[in-house]
Design a protein around this motif. Structure first.
Motif, short mmCIF file in Angstrom:
data_model
loop_
_atom_site.label_atom_id
_atom_site.label_comp_id
_atom_site.label_asym_id
_atom_site.label_seq_id
_atom_site.Cartn_x
_atom_site.Cartn_y
_atom_site.Cartn_z
N ALA A 253 50.35 62.50 39.85
CA ALA A 253 50.63 62.96 41.23
C ALA A 253 51.53 64.20 41.19
CB ALA A 253 51.28 61.83 42.03
N ALA A 254 52.51 64.19 40.29
CA ALA A 254 53.44 65.32 40.19
C ALA A 254 52.69 66.58 39.72
CB ALA A 254 54.58 64.98 39.24
N ARG B 89 50.63 68.02 42.55
CA ARG B 89 51.48 68.76 43.50
C ARG B 89 51.84 70.14 42.95
NH1 ARG B 89 49.59 66.43 47.40
NH2 ARG B 89 50.63 64.67 48.37
N LYS B 90 52.23 70.17 41.69
CA LYS B 90 52.65 71.42 41.06
C LYS B 90 51.52 72.44 41.02
CE LYS B 90 55.44 72.41 37.05
NZ LYS B 90 56.60 73.09 37.61
N GLY C 232 48.98 72.43 43.12
CA GLY C 232 48.40 72.62 44.45
C GLY C 232 47.10 71.88 44.66
N CYS D 60 45.67 64.57 45.36
CA CYS D 60 45.74 63.47 44.39
C CYS D 60 45.74 62.15 45.14
CB CYS D 60 47.02 63.59 43.57
SG CYS D 60 47.26 62.24 42.39
N LEU E 199 56.29 61.87 46.51
CA LEU E 199 55.23 62.85 46.24
C LEU E 199 54.19 62.83 47.35
CD1 LEU E 199 54.95 62.13 42.42
CD2 LEU E 199 55.51 64.37 43.39
N VAL F 52 51.46 60.89 47.93
CA VAL F 52 50.03 60.73 47.63
C VAL F 52 49.50 59.42 48.22
CG1 VAL F 52 50.08 62.14 45.53
CG2 VAL F 52 50.52 59.67 45.36
#
Ligand SMILES: *Cc1c(COP(=O)(O)O)cnc(C)c1O
Length: 345
Positions: free
Chosen positions: A86-87, A90-91, A93, A96, A124, A126
């Protein structure tokens, strides 16, 4: 750092690397054993560290190469893999969605189902799906396929990071890179590594470590501490995964049956279930080296390292590296297990 062995695979940088290779002098002295070191893959960054950061470099590399816009994966309720997936999404873009399996029972829900990694998934932001049974890898993957079909219907492009062992072990490539990194650090520190001790679960880490070492010409032994399956099932899985990883590298000829060593002596009643050895190891690592381990993986692997040293498995002159695969957040999901009284100032 992609080494030449892995350079042909699409990859994105996610891990903070190189991670430190550090001595553990106090623990070595206390145990009266070999020279113990720790490879700090709990320090890979990506939302509190762990081995999945290196593995995900290749899964996200493949996802981006395919033009995916959403990544799906599955794991236990306290899944470090789901957290770092998930991280990473996000990083980069990407979207997830994660699926959490009911793999561990009897845990205090106010911690296990709310704190640790669960808190981090919520931060996060998600979507979370659930899956009832944890031992059924194909079933968990099939449910992910269903979620992926829904995303496709809405015009999205999902990428699944699967659980089942029949898929190519792309994540293992991250540990081929990690071994190139570790051997270079060993050269710089003028040490020769006789053995590496690691937790062995899906076996991506174990397979990449072993395939990487042999591809790089190293005979360093790898000791796998089972954290999910018994030794018979796990050794079969490790051998198959290591062969598959070596096949990706084109070095299958370097892997033999004798390379695989696992023990289930430190598994206890099963995946994610606490043991006295894990609890002793957690306190010993903290109190000798200020090293934090987790209840599911590295606490049991550390119990394994300590157990092997106590049984005289290594020579005093040996250099043994503990591969710290992270997992720190789940400690907070297991707080009730340690049974401490609240401090009340
Ligand atoms: C996933 C995980 C492991 C196991 O790694 P595999 O590659 O699945 O064998 C070990 N330690 C931690 C902390 C993990 O999250």
């Amino acid at each position: 750092m992609a080494v030449s062995l892995t350079a042909k695979f699409p990859r994105v940088t996610l891990a903070h690397a190189p991670t430190p290779l550090e001595p553990m002098p106090h623990l070595s002295r206390l145990l009266g054993g070999p020279k113990l070191y720790v490879k700090r893959d709990d320090c890979t960054g990506l939302f509190l560290g762990g081995n999945k950061a290196r593995q995900l470099e290749y899964y996200f590399g493949a996802a981006l190469a395919e033009g995916a816009d959403t990544v799906l994966t599955t794991g236990a309720v306290q899944s470090n893999h789901a957290r770092q997936t998930a991280a990473a999404a996000r990083k980069l873009g990407l979207g997830c969605e994660i699926q959490l399996e009911n793999r561990v029972s009897g845990m205090a829900p106010e911690y296990y189902n709310l704190s640790g990694n669960v808190l981090l998934y919520r931060l996060l932001g998600v979507p979370i799906h659930t899956y009832p049974v944890g031992e059924d890898e194909e079933g968990a993957d099939a449910q992910l396929e269903g979620i992926a079909a829904g995303i496709r219907d809405r015009g999205g492009k999902p990428y699944i990071i699967p659980l089942a062992a029949r898929h190519p072990p792309l994540g293992a490539l991250g540990y081929v890179d990690a071994m190139a990194e570790t051997l270079e650090q060993a050269r710089a520190q003028k040490i020769e590594i006789d053995a590496i001790v690691l937790p062995t679960g899906s076996a991506a880490t174990h397979a990449g470590t072993l395939a990487g070492l042999r591809a790089l010409g190293s005979r360093t032994k790898v000791f796998g501490i089972c954290i999910r399956r018994n030794a018979a099932l796990q050794s079969e899985r490790v051998l198959a995964r290591t062969r598959a990883a070596a096949k990706l590298l084109g070095t299958e000829h370097t892997i033999g049956n004798a390379d695989v060593w696992v023990t289930d002596d430190y598994l206890g009643p099963g995946y994610g279930l606490p043991t006295p050895g894990m609890m002793e190891a957690t306190e010993l690592a903290a109190q000798t080296e200020a090293l934090l381990v987790d209840p599911v993986y590295t606490g049991k692997a550390m119990a394994g390292l300590i157990g092997l040293v106590r049984k005289g498995h290594f020579k005093p002159s040996d250099t043994v590296v503990f591969l710290h695969t992270g997992g720190i957040p789940s400690l907070f999901g297991y707080q009730a297990v340690f049974g401490h009284e609240p401090v009340r100032p």
